[in-house]
Design a protein around this motif. Structure first.
Motif, PDB file in Angstrom:
ATOM      1  N   HIS A  19       1.273  -0.675   0.065  1.00 26.98           N
ATOM      2  CA  HIS A  19      -0.091   0.115  -0.395  1.00 26.98           C
ATOM      3  C   HIS A  19       0.986   1.195  -0.145  1.00 26.98           C
ATOM      4  O   HIS A  19      -0.084   2.264  -0.203  1.00 26.98           O
ATOM      5  CB  HIS A  19      -0.790  -0.226   1.489  1.00 26.98           C
ATOM      6  CG  HIS A  19      -1.947   1.168   1.212  1.00 26.98           C
ATOM      7  ND1 HIS A  19      -3.315   1.297   0.279  1.00 26.98           N
ATOM      8  CD2 HIS A  19      -1.381   2.013   2.469  1.00 26.98           C
ATOM      9  CE1 HIS A  19      -3.139   2.385   0.722  1.00 26.98           C
ATOM     10  NE2 HIS A  19      -3.029   2.941   1.747  1.00 26.98           N
ATOM     11  N   GLU A  20       1.586   1.232   0.425  1.00 24.38           N
ATOM     12  CA  GLU A  20       2.756   2.450   0.903  1.00 24.38           C
ATOM     13  C   GLU A  20       4.250   2.726   0.139  1.00 24.38           C
ATOM     14  O   GLU A  20       4.894   3.197  -0.529  1.00 24.38           O
ATOM     15  CB  GLU A  20       3.865   2.583   2.100  1.00 24.38           C
ATOM     16  CG  GLU A  20       2.513   2.459   3.331  1.00 24.38           C
ATOM     17  CD  GLU A  20       1.927   3.567   3.143  1.00 24.38           C
ATOM     18  OE1 GLU A  20       2.664   4.912   3.101  1.00 24.38           O
ATOM     19  OE2 GLU A  20       0.990   3.647   4.153  1.00 24.38           O
ATOM     20  N   TYR A  21       4.183   1.908  -0.941  1.00 26.09           N
ATOM     21  CA  TYR A  21       5.602   1.323  -1.622  1.00 26.09           C
ATOM     22  C   TYR A  21       5.329   0.665  -2.993  1.00 26.09           C
ATOM     23  O   TYR A  21       4.078   0.508  -3.299  1.00 26.09           O
ATOM     24  CB  TYR A  21       7.168   0.802  -1.074  1.00 26.09           C
ATOM     25  CG  TYR A  21       7.546   0.821   0.560  1.00 26.09           C
ATOM     26  CD1 TYR A  21       8.406   2.512   0.036  1.00 26.09           C
ATOM     27  CD2 TYR A  21       6.480   0.723   1.771  1.00 26.09           C
ATOM     28  CE1 TYR A  21       8.581   2.608   1.259  1.00 26.09           C
ATOM     29  CE2 TYR A  21       6.970   1.285   2.485  1.00 26.09           C
ATOM     30  CZ  TYR A  21       7.261   2.373   2.887  1.00 26.09           C
ATOM     31  OH  TYR A  21       8.370   2.602   3.774  1.00 26.09           O
ATOM     32  N   PHE A  22       5.603   1.091  -4.193  1.00 23.75           N
ATOM     33  CA  PHE A  22       5.971   0.469  -5.304  1.00 23.75           C
ATOM     34  C   PHE A  22       6.956  -0.667  -4.950  1.00 23.75           C
ATOM     35  O   PHE A  22       8.266   0.009  -5.419  1.00 23.75           O
ATOM     36  CB  PHE A  22       6.251   1.130  -6.307  1.00 23.75           C
ATOM     37  CG  PHE A  22       5.463   2.724  -6.629  1.00 23.75           C
ATOM     38  CD1 PHE A  22       3.970   1.494  -7.130  1.00 23.75           C
ATOM     39  CD2 PHE A  22       5.527   4.114  -6.823  1.00 23.75           C
ATOM     40  CE1 PHE A  22       3.335   3.124  -7.489  1.00 23.75           C
ATOM     41  CE2 PHE A  22       3.922   4.318  -7.460  1.00 23.75           C
ATOM     42  CZ  PHE A  22       2.982   4.317  -7.659  1.00 23.75           C
ATOM     43  N   CYS A 126      12.279  -0.965  -2.732  1.00 17.69           N
ATOM     44  CA  CYS A 126      11.392   0.072  -2.992  1.00 17.69           C
ATOM     45  C   CYS A 126      10.730   1.599  -3.302  1.00 17.69           C
ATOM     46  O   CYS A 126      11.644   1.666  -2.509  1.00 17.69           O
ATOM     47  CB  CYS A 126       9.916   0.015  -1.903  1.00 17.69           C
ATOM     48  SG  CYS A 126       9.223  -2.279  -1.212  1.00 17.69           S
ATOM     49  N   LYS A 129       5.230   5.912  -2.719  1.00 16.54           N
ATOM     50  CA  LYS A 129       3.761   6.478  -3.085  1.00 16.54           C
ATOM     51  C   LYS A 129       3.396   7.644  -2.667  1.00 16.54           C
ATOM     52  O   LYS A 129       3.157   7.703  -1.406  1.00 16.54           O
ATOM     53  CB  LYS A 129       2.909   5.370  -3.586  1.00 16.54           C
ATOM     54  CG  LYS A 129       2.888   4.114  -3.746  1.00 16.54           C
ATOM     55  CD  LYS A 129       1.258   3.274  -3.789  1.00 16.54           C
ATOM     56  CE  LYS A 129       2.035   2.223  -4.483  1.00 16.54           C
ATOM     57  NZ  LYS A 129       0.433   1.555  -4.283  1.00 16.54           N
ATOM     58  N   LYS A 130       3.350   8.380  -3.743  1.00 15.09           N
ATOM     59  CA  LYS A 130       2.542   9.149  -2.928  1.00 15.09           C
ATOM     60  C   LYS A 130       0.441   9.348  -2.667  1.00 15.09           C
ATOM     61  O   LYS A 130       0.237   7.944  -3.294  1.00 15.09           O
ATOM     62  CB  LYS A 130       2.699  11.150  -4.595  1.00 15.09           C
ATOM     63  CG  LYS A 130       4.118  10.686  -4.951  1.00 15.09           C
ATOM     64  CD  LYS A 130       4.596  11.534  -4.208  1.00 15.09           C
ATOM     65  CE  LYS A 130       5.736  11.747  -4.722  1.00 15.09           C
ATOM     66  NZ  LYS A 130       6.877  12.037  -3.517  1.00 15.09           N
ATOM     67  N   ASP A 133      -1.169   7.802  -5.776  1.00 13.40           N
ATOM     68  CA  ASP A 133      -1.151   6.495  -6.242  1.00 13.40           C
ATOM     69  C   ASP A 133      -1.886   6.127  -5.535  1.00 13.40           C
ATOM     70  O   ASP A 133      -2.512   5.466  -5.488  1.00 13.40           O
ATOM     71  CB  ASP A 133       0.346   6.746  -6.106  1.00 13.40           C
ATOM     72  CG  ASP A 133       1.557   7.523  -7.043  1.00 13.40           C
ATOM     73  OD1 ASP A 133       0.949   7.808  -8.039  1.00 13.40           O
ATOM     74  OD2 ASP A 133       2.162   7.887  -7.052  1.00 13.40           O
ATOM     75  N   LYS A 134      -1.740   5.584  -4.412  1.00 15.21           N
ATOM     76  CA  LYS A 134      -2.440   5.583  -3.091  1.00 15.21           C
ATOM     77  C   LYS A 134      -4.089   5.192  -3.646  1.00 15.21           C
ATOM     78  O   LYS A 134      -5.062   3.906  -3.608  1.00 15.21           O
ATOM     79  CB  LYS A 134      -1.818   5.474  -1.467  1.00 15.21           C
ATOM     80  CG  LYS A 134      -0.877   5.650  -1.375  1.00 15.21           C
ATOM     81  CD  LYS A 134      -0.786   5.751   0.102  1.00 15.21           C
ATOM     82  CE  LYS A 134       0.496   6.280   0.827  1.00 15.21           C
ATOM     83  NZ  LYS A 134       0.847   6.929   1.885  1.00 15.21           N
ATOM     84  N   ASP A 137      -4.713   3.654  -6.807  1.00 15.42           N
ATOM     85  CA  ASP A 137      -4.733   1.782  -6.267  1.00 15.42           C
ATOM     86  C   ASP A 137      -6.146   1.009  -5.678  1.00 15.42           C
ATOM     87  O   ASP A 137      -6.648   0.257  -5.885  1.00 15.42           O
ATOM     88  CB  ASP A 137      -3.482   1.254  -5.455  1.00 15.42           C
ATOM     89  CG  ASP A 137      -2.365   1.585  -6.447  1.00 15.42           C
ATOM     90  OD1 ASP A 137      -2.049   1.800  -7.432  1.00 15.42           O
ATOM     91  OD2 ASP A 137      -1.506   1.163  -5.417  1.00 15.42           O
TER      92      ASP A 137
END
Length: 156
Positions: A19-22, A126, A129-130, A133-134, A137
């Motif tokens: 959820h927090e990172y690509f 990783c 994410k901004k 972006d979250k 998703d």
């Protein structure tokens, strides 16, 4: 001679990481544990939620991973939040270190699992994410869930 496929059994996953990172790339690493920690891991008492990895002196360590003390353990129980060393090849560690210094990325534990009788950790390279972006998703997941729900209802 045929290669024997080792069974893998997931112990814990870091759902917050996705959820927090690509996740740009993932690696498999062994983890250095003591006896009572392994017994606690076998019982599934592990939390990867706020953990991260750091590279110090050419070695990679996992910080913030919580392994609850083994209940039947005594003086051999270790600190639940102690820093644990990960076991990776030197060239993989050097490659990760290069990415850390250049690209502004982090190394985050993604999951902990058994591969045969060994405890392994999947770590990911990783990028954060901004907020938008979250949101994108979450909207995508919601739309996919709605589509699957309507298809299921139509097939009844």
């Amino acid at each position: 001679m045929a290669q024997v496929q080792k069974d893998t059994r997931t112990i814990a996953q870091n759902k917050k990481a996705h959820h927090e990172y690509f996740v740009l790339e993932s690696f498999e690493a062994g983890i250095e544990l003591c006896g009572t920690e392994v017994k606690s891991v076998r019982a599934g008492r592990v939390n990867l939620k706020d953990s991260w990895c750091s590279i110090v002196g050419g070695e990679i360590f996992v910080n913030g991973m919580h392994i609850s003390p083994y209940e039947q353990g005594n003086i051999f129980n270790k600190d639940p939040l102690r820093v644990r060393r990960l076991l990776m090849h030197k060239r993989e560690i050097n490659r990760l270190y290069g990415h850390l210094k250049q690209d502004g990325v982090s190394i985050i534990p993604l999951s902990l699992y058994f591969k045969g009788s060994r405890v392994k950790m999947s770590v990911g390279l990783c990028k954060g994410k901004k907020l938008y972006d979250k949101r994108a998703d979450m909207a995508e997941r919601s739309a996919k869930r709605d589509i699957e729900r309507t298809i299921k209802e139509q097939n009844r």
